[in-house]
Design an enzyme around this catalytic site. Structure first.
Site, PDB file in Angstrom:
ATOM      1  N   SER A 137       0.856  -1.192   0.000  1.00 51.95           N
ATOM      2  CA  SER A 137       0.000   0.000   0.000  1.00 51.95           C
ATOM      3  C   SER A 137       0.887   1.234   0.000  1.00 51.95           C
ATOM      4  O   SER A 137       2.015   1.197   0.513  1.00 51.95           O
ATOM      5  CB  SER A 137      -0.865   0.024   1.267  1.00 51.95           C
ATOM      6  OG  SER A 137      -1.542   1.265   1.370  1.00 51.95           O
ATOM      7  N   TYR A 167      -1.689  -0.656  10.437  1.00 50.66           N
ATOM      8  CA  TYR A 167      -1.901  -1.167   9.075  1.00 50.66           C
ATOM      9  C   TYR A 167      -0.721  -0.765   8.176  1.00 50.66           C
ATOM     10  O   TYR A 167      -0.176  -1.591   7.442  1.00 50.66           O
ATOM     11  CB  TYR A 167      -3.219  -0.608   8.538  1.00 50.66           C
ATOM     12  CG  TYR A 167      -3.456  -0.817   7.064  1.00 50.66           C
ATOM     13  CD1 TYR A 167      -3.955  -2.025   6.582  1.00 50.66           C
ATOM     14  CD2 TYR A 167      -3.192   0.201   6.141  1.00 50.66           C
ATOM     15  CE1 TYR A 167      -4.183  -2.214   5.225  1.00 50.66           C
ATOM     16  CE2 TYR A 167      -3.422   0.024   4.791  1.00 50.66           C
ATOM     17  CZ  TYR A 167      -3.915  -1.182   4.330  1.00 50.66           C
ATOM     18  OH  TYR A 167      -4.141  -1.370   2.988  1.00 50.66           O
TER      19      TYR A 167
HETATM   20  P1  NDP Z   1     -11.771  -5.564   0.902  1.00 50.85           P
HETATM   21  O1  NDP Z   1     -12.019  -5.242   2.335  1.00 50.85           O
HETATM   22  O2  NDP Z   1     -12.684  -5.011  -0.143  1.00 50.85           O
HETATM   23  O3  NDP Z   1     -11.718  -7.168   0.717  1.00 50.85           O
HETATM   24  C1  NDP Z   1     -10.899  -7.907   1.558  1.00 50.85           C
HETATM   25  C2  NDP Z   1     -10.950  -9.362   1.164  1.00 50.85           C
HETATM   26  O4  NDP Z   1     -10.025 -10.068   1.999  1.00 50.85           O
HETATM   27  C3  NDP Z   1     -12.313  -9.996   1.378  1.00 50.85           C
HETATM   28  O5  NDP Z   1     -12.555 -10.878   0.307  1.00 50.85           O
HETATM   29  C4  NDP Z   1     -12.133 -10.774   2.694  1.00 50.85           C
HETATM   30  O6  NDP Z   1     -12.935 -11.947   2.774  1.00 50.85           O
HETATM   31  C5  NDP Z   1     -10.675 -11.165   2.602  1.00 50.85           C
HETATM   32  N1  NDP Z   1     -10.041 -11.469   3.880  1.00 50.85           N
HETATM   33  C6  NDP Z   1      -9.903 -10.674   4.969  1.00 50.85           C
HETATM   34  N2  NDP Z   1      -9.231 -11.316   5.944  1.00 50.85           N
HETATM   35  C7  NDP Z   1      -8.938 -12.549   5.460  1.00 50.85           C
HETATM   36  C8  NDP Z   1      -8.286 -13.681   5.989  1.00 50.85           C
HETATM   37  N3  NDP Z   1      -7.770 -13.676   7.238  1.00 50.85           N
HETATM   38  N4  NDP Z   1      -8.181 -14.796   5.233  1.00 50.85           N
HETATM   39  C9  NDP Z   1      -8.691 -14.812   3.971  1.00 50.85           C
HETATM   40  N5  NDP Z   1      -9.314 -13.771   3.410  1.00 50.85           N
HETATM   41  C10 NDP Z   1      -9.450 -12.646   4.155  1.00 50.85           C
HETATM   42  O7  NDP Z   1     -10.250  -5.123   0.631  1.00 50.85           O
HETATM   43  P2  NDP Z   1      -9.567  -4.375  -0.630  1.00 50.85           P
HETATM   44  O8  NDP Z   1      -9.959  -5.025  -1.882  1.00 50.85           O
HETATM   45  O9  NDP Z   1      -9.765  -2.921  -0.453  1.00 50.85           O
HETATM   46  O10 NDP Z   1      -8.021  -4.659  -0.325  1.00 50.85           O
HETATM   47  C11 NDP Z   1      -7.308  -5.736  -0.900  1.00 50.85           C
HETATM   48  C12 NDP Z   1      -5.838  -5.564  -0.596  1.00 50.85           C
HETATM   49  O11 NDP Z   1      -5.379  -4.316  -1.133  1.00 50.85           O
HETATM   50  C13 NDP Z   1      -5.526  -5.531   0.904  1.00 50.85           C
HETATM   51  O12 NDP Z   1      -4.299  -6.184   1.136  1.00 50.85           O
HETATM   52  C14 NDP Z   1      -5.397  -4.044   1.192  1.00 50.85           C
HETATM   53  O13 NDP Z   1      -4.604  -3.795   2.301  1.00 50.85           O
HETATM   54  C15 NDP Z   1      -4.763  -3.560  -0.108  1.00 50.85           C
HETATM   55  N6  NDP Z   1      -4.970  -2.130  -0.334  1.00 50.85           N
HETATM   56  C16 NDP Z   1      -6.234  -1.591  -0.487  1.00 50.85           C
HETATM   57  C17 NDP Z   1      -6.390  -0.234  -0.671  1.00 50.85           C
HETATM   58  C18 NDP Z   1      -7.728   0.423  -0.830  1.00 50.85           C
HETATM   59  O14 NDP Z   1      -7.799   1.682  -0.862  1.00 50.85           O
HETATM   60  N7  NDP Z   1      -8.821  -0.314  -0.937  1.00 50.85           N
HETATM   61  C19 NDP Z   1      -5.220   0.671  -0.705  1.00 50.85           C
HETATM   62  C20 NDP Z   1      -3.962   0.001  -0.534  1.00 50.85           C
HETATM   63  C21 NDP Z   1      -3.847  -1.330  -0.361  1.00 50.85           C
HETATM   64  P3  NDP Z   1     -14.551 -11.903   3.031  1.00 50.85           P
HETATM   65  O15 NDP Z   1     -15.143 -11.331   1.761  1.00 50.85           O
HETATM   66  O16 NDP Z   1     -14.912 -13.319   3.260  1.00 50.85           O
HETATM   67  O17 NDP Z   1     -14.748 -10.995   4.213  1.00 50.85           O
END
Ligand code: NDP
Length: 248
Positions: free
Chosen positions: A143, A157
């Site tokens: 990120s 985070y």
């Molecule tokens: P979302 O919150 O939209 O989705 C997160 C996903 O991760 C969901 O599918 C969730 O599952 C899954 N998840 C969470 N914890 C676990 C776990 N312990 N084991 C397996 N699956 C898990 O996140 P984003 O799409 O926004 O983010 C994706 C990645 O991008 C992350 O690593 C985030 O840190 C990074 N990122 C995002 C940014 C943003 O602005 N959105 C900016 C910078 C980085 P379920 O659907 O079952 O809850």
């Protein structure tokens, strides 16, 4: 031979967009998720409608036994893994470091850091040409927070993403001679449901004025960078970072 990709946390957001685009590019995809089965099934249904092949596996990437079961399922149902996107990530309510307790730190680091290590370990064991594997590519979701530190929002985070940057550099150097490339994408403010976990669903609208391109990004725009890093077009790229952050 078809390429097999695992995307962790692929039911929603950036992971879901990555899984869909990967299927369009010819990967068989494992859509991992934690709780939201319906969302994961919807991603698989989209992929199947487009003529692709995908499975869902519920597994907590921070739990070693779950990760072992996740990979055994992929081995059995899709065959030899050739690509991994360490995407699953969490953040918690916005606040200052004074308010962060050990339990929260353990939750954030467990998914974001330990989960990425465990999933990469199992991927390397399968991909490494030292073990008879066919090589492969790993992309970690870092990120922009790794650079900014996210003051007053979630320094925990941000620090977990700083760990992902070090992990990306170290693992890339460690496995380069085993036919495996390891890179990271650093998204900026992307329109997903993750911001609701921080207590501010419309956060991207508030902060977009600080972005040179003056808008938040779309999950599909992040997925494009991930897919490029996985592809043979990036064959000489390892230990590298692509910022998908509108110039921020
Ligand atoms: P979302 O919150 O939209 O989705 C997160 C996903 O991760 C969901 O599918 C969730 O599952 C899954 N998840 C969470 N914890 C676990 C776990 N312990 N084991 C397996 N699956 C898990 O996140 P984003 O799409 O926004 O983010 C994706 C990645 O991008 C992350 O690593 C985030 O840190 C990074 N990122 C995002 C940014 C943003 O602005 N959105 C900016 C910078 C980085 P379920 O659907 O079952 O809850």
């Amino acid at each position: 031979m078809r390429k097999v990709l695992l995307v962790t946390g692929a039911g929603r957001g950036i992971g879901a967009a990555t899984a869909r685009l990967a299927a369009e590019r010819g990967y068989d995809v494992c859509v991992n998720y934690l709780h939201n089965r319906e969302a994961a099934l919807a991603v698989v249904a989209d992929i199947e409608r487009g003529g692709g092949n995908a499975i869902t596996v519920a597994a907590d990437v921070s739990a070693e036994a779950d990760v072992m079961r996740l990979y055994e399922t992929i081995d059995r149902q899709l065959g030899r893994l050739s690509a991994l996107v360490n995407n699953a990530g969490v953040l918690e309510r916005q606040g200052r470091v004074e308010a962060i307790d050990a339990a929260r730190l353990q939750r954030v680091f467990a998914t974001n850091v330990i989960g990425s290590f465990l999933c990469a370990r199992e991927a390397v064991r399968r991909m490494s040409n030292a073990n008879g594997g066919g090589g492969g590519a790993i992309v970690n979701l870092s990120s922009v927070a790794a650079r900014t530190g996210s003051p007053n929002e979630y320094v925990d985070y941000a620090a977990s993403k700083g760990a992902i940057d070090s992990f990306t550099r170290g693992l890339a150097a460690e496995v380069a001679e085993q036919g495996i490339r390891v890179n990271a994408v650093r998204p900026g403010f992307i329109h997903t449901e993750m911001h609701a976990s921080g207590g501010e669903p419309d956060r991207v609208e508030r902060v977009k004025a600080f972005v040179p391109l003056k808008r938040g990004g779309r999950a599909e725009e992040v997925a494009q960078a991930v897919l490029w890093l996985l592809s043979d077009e990036a064959s000489y790229t390892t230990g590298a970072f692509i910022d998908v952050a509108g110039g921020r």
